[in-house]
Write a protein that holds these residues in place. Sequence first.
Motif, short mmCIF file in Angstrom:
data_model
loop_
_atom_site.label_atom_id
_atom_site.label_comp_id
_atom_site.label_asym_id
_atom_site.label_seq_id
_atom_site.Cartn_x
_atom_site.Cartn_y
_atom_site.Cartn_z
N ARG A 117 0.70 -0.93 0.10
CA ARG A 117 0.20 0.07 -0.15
C ARG A 117 0.90 1.29 0.05
O ARG A 117 1.87 1.71 0.66
N PHE A 118 0.61 2.29 -0.95
CA PHE A 118 1.21 3.34 -1.52
C PHE A 118 1.14 3.88 -0.06
O PHE A 118 -0.27 4.67 0.42
N ASN A 119 2.09 4.62 0.70
CA ASN A 119 1.60 5.78 2.39
C ASN A 119 2.25 7.12 1.36
O ASN A 119 3.27 7.20 0.96
N ALA A 120 1.39 8.19 0.90
CA ALA A 120 2.19 9.49 0.65
C ALA A 120 3.12 10.42 1.89
O ALA A 120 3.41 11.37 1.26
N ARG A 121 2.35 10.22 2.82
CA ARG A 121 3.45 10.85 4.30
C ARG A 121 4.19 9.85 4.87
O ARG A 121 2.63 9.11 5.97
N TYR B 230 5.68 17.34 -7.17
CA TYR B 230 6.08 15.97 -6.19
C TYR B 230 4.79 16.06 -5.61
O TYR B 230 3.72 15.07 -5.11
N ALA B 231 3.74 17.47 -5.02
CA ALA B 231 2.99 16.74 -4.42
C ALA B 231 1.23 16.87 -5.48
O ALA B 231 0.81 15.30 -5.44
N VAL B 232 1.72 16.94 -7.14
CA VAL B 232 1.15 16.12 -7.43
C VAL B 232 1.20 14.53 -7.93
O VAL B 232 0.30 13.50 -8.56
N ARG B 233 2.47 14.37 -8.26
CA ARG B 233 2.45 12.91 -8.14
C ARG B 233 2.73 12.03 -6.79
O ARG B 233 1.80 11.00 -7.36
N ARG B 234 2.68 11.95 -6.27
CA ARG B 234 2.48 11.82 -4.85
C ARG B 234 0.63 11.38 -4.87
O ARG B 234 0.24 10.55 -4.91
N ALA B 235 0.61 12.67 -4.64
CA ALA B 235 -1.69 12.42 -5.04
C ALA B 235 -1.86 11.69 -6.20
O ALA B 235 -3.08 10.53 -5.58
N GLN B 236 -1.07 11.36 -7.29
CA GLN B 236 -1.28 10.33 -9.12
C GLN B 236 -1.74 9.21 -7.88
O GLN B 236 -2.34 8.25 -8.37
N LEU B 237 -0.25 8.51 -7.56
CA LEU B 237 0.26 7.27 -6.90
C LEU B 237 -1.08 6.43 -5.72
O LEU B 237 -1.48 5.58 -6.26
N SER B 238 -1.25 7.63 -4.99
CA SER B 238 -2.39 7.21 -4.84
C SER B 238 -3.87 7.25 -4.77
O SER B 238 -4.47 6.48 -4.83
N ILE B 239 -4.03 8.15 -6.01
CA ILE B 239 -5.68 7.62 -6.43
C ILE B 239 -5.76 6.48 -7.59
O ILE B 239 -7.03 5.64 -7.57
#
Length: 152
Positions: free
Chosen positions: A6-10, A25-34
């Motif tokens: 499971r991806f953990n954004a933070r 970086y913020a967009v990429r982290r959000a994209q991974l979770s989505i």
Amino acid sequence: MEPRVRFNARIEGVEYDLLDELIGYAVRRAQLSIYEDFAATMEADEITPQRFSSLVIVENNPGISQSRLAEVMGIARSGVVAIIDGFEKAGLMERRASGDRRSYSLLLTQAGTRLLKRYKRAVKEHDERISAGLTLTEKAQLRRLLSKLGTA
């Protein structure tokens, strides 16, 4: 098969320094979770965001050419050919000869249209789930801001 991590954004205790200030970086982290939620939602059908998008584009633009679909999706023509081959083999999409012998028009079959209706419901539920923490105004604002980034 390995269990999905499971991806953990933070991650607590990790210092992110400059990364915390970077839009990309913020967009990429959000994209991974989505993407993780999308994959879990659609994995039984092996539908990726690209495949889903191509079905929606073809449904709403009957007769679109493979080249134009590749342009709209921002991927190589060979990538679109592979996607279309899979859909054609599954009976969801068909190629029809166009006026240009080098080009085909793309159309969803009746089975493709029926299945896409189900996919749209599932993806809409996914979208509502991943954006549940935002108000309607914030969702509209986020789409508007991301659109500005996409055209910069």
